[in-house]
Motif scaffolding. Sequence first.
Motif, PDB file in Angstrom:
ATOM      1  N   ALA A  94       3.279  48.089  33.582  1.00  0.00           N
ATOM      2  CA  ALA A  94       4.434  47.204  33.477  1.00  0.00           C
ATOM      3  C   ALA A  94       5.079  47.056  34.844  1.00  0.00           C
ATOM      4  O   ALA A  94       4.983  47.953  35.681  1.00  0.00           O
ATOM      5  N   THR A 113      10.045  40.614  33.786  1.00  0.00           N
ATOM      6  CA  THR A 113       9.214  41.771  33.474  1.00  0.00           C
ATOM      7  C   THR A 113       7.779  41.322  33.214  1.00  0.00           C
ATOM      8  O   THR A 113       7.532  40.173  32.835  1.00  0.00           O
ATOM      9  N   TYR A 114       6.861  42.247  33.409  1.00  0.00           N
ATOM     10  CA  TYR A 114       5.440  41.953  33.321  1.00  0.00           C
ATOM     11  C   TYR A 114       4.750  43.129  32.625  1.00  0.00           C
ATOM     12  O   TYR A 114       5.117  44.283  32.859  1.00  0.00           O
ATOM     13  N   TYR A 115       3.752  42.820  31.784  1.00  0.00           N
ATOM     14  CA  TYR A 115       3.099  43.869  31.010  1.00  0.00           C
ATOM     15  C   TYR A 115       1.584  43.668  30.967  1.00  0.00           C
ATOM     16  O   TYR A 115       1.088  42.539  30.946  1.00  0.00           O
ATOM     17  N   LYS A 122       1.675  45.365  25.686  1.00  0.00           N
ATOM     18  CA  LYS A 122       2.607  44.294  25.359  1.00  0.00           C
ATOM     19  C   LYS A 122       3.043  44.397  23.902  1.00  0.00           C
ATOM     20  O   LYS A 122       2.231  44.565  22.999  1.00  0.00           O
ATOM     21  N   THR A 168       8.540  48.708  26.823  1.00  0.00           N
ATOM     22  CA  THR A 168       9.580  47.887  27.432  1.00  0.00           C
ATOM     23  C   THR A 168      10.024  48.534  28.736  1.00  0.00           C
ATOM     24  O   THR A 168      10.410  49.707  28.743  1.00  0.00           O
ATOM     25  N   LEU A 224      10.810  53.306  31.154  1.00  0.00           N
ATOM     26  CA  LEU A 224       9.719  52.741  30.377  1.00  0.00           C
ATOM     27  C   LEU A 224       9.859  53.285  28.953  1.00  0.00           C
ATOM     28  O   LEU A 224       9.630  54.478  28.719  1.00  0.00           O
TER      29      LEU A 224
END
Length: 124
Positions: free
Chosen positions: A49, A58-60, A65, A69, A81
Motif C-alpha cells: 500500500a 492511497t494505492y493498494y 484491496k 487500509t 496499516l
Amino acid sequence: QVQLVETGGGLVQAGASLRLSCKASERTFSSEALGWIRQAPGKEREFVAGISRTGLSTYYADAVKGRFTVSRNNAENTMYLEMNSLKPEDTAIYYCAARRFGGDYYSLKDYNSWGQGTQVTVSS
C-alpha cells in the motif's frame, strides 16, 4: 533520510485484524510519500500500500484491496496499516518506506528509506 520504525506485528488467526504503525523521527515526515512493503518467507519483497504526503491519495496491491487500509497522521509523524480479514498468505515481514520524490508507488526501487520491519504471522 527519514528514519522509520514499525510496530504492531504479531501472531493472529485467519480472519483477525491487526494495525501496524510506522513512526518517523523527522519533522519532515509530512513531506514524504510513504508505502508499506512486505516480504514473505522465501519470496521477494512486494508492494502492499502507498499513501501521498497529504493522505488524500492511497494505492493498494490487488491482493489486499478491500481488506487493508493505509492512513497517516502527520501531526504525530505516524503512518498506519489497518489489516482486516487476514489470511495465512499475508504472513510476512512488513516494512514501511519513504518514496523518493516523483517515484512510482508500485516500484520498490523508488523507495529510499526503510524501517527494520515488523513480523506478521497469520495461522490457519
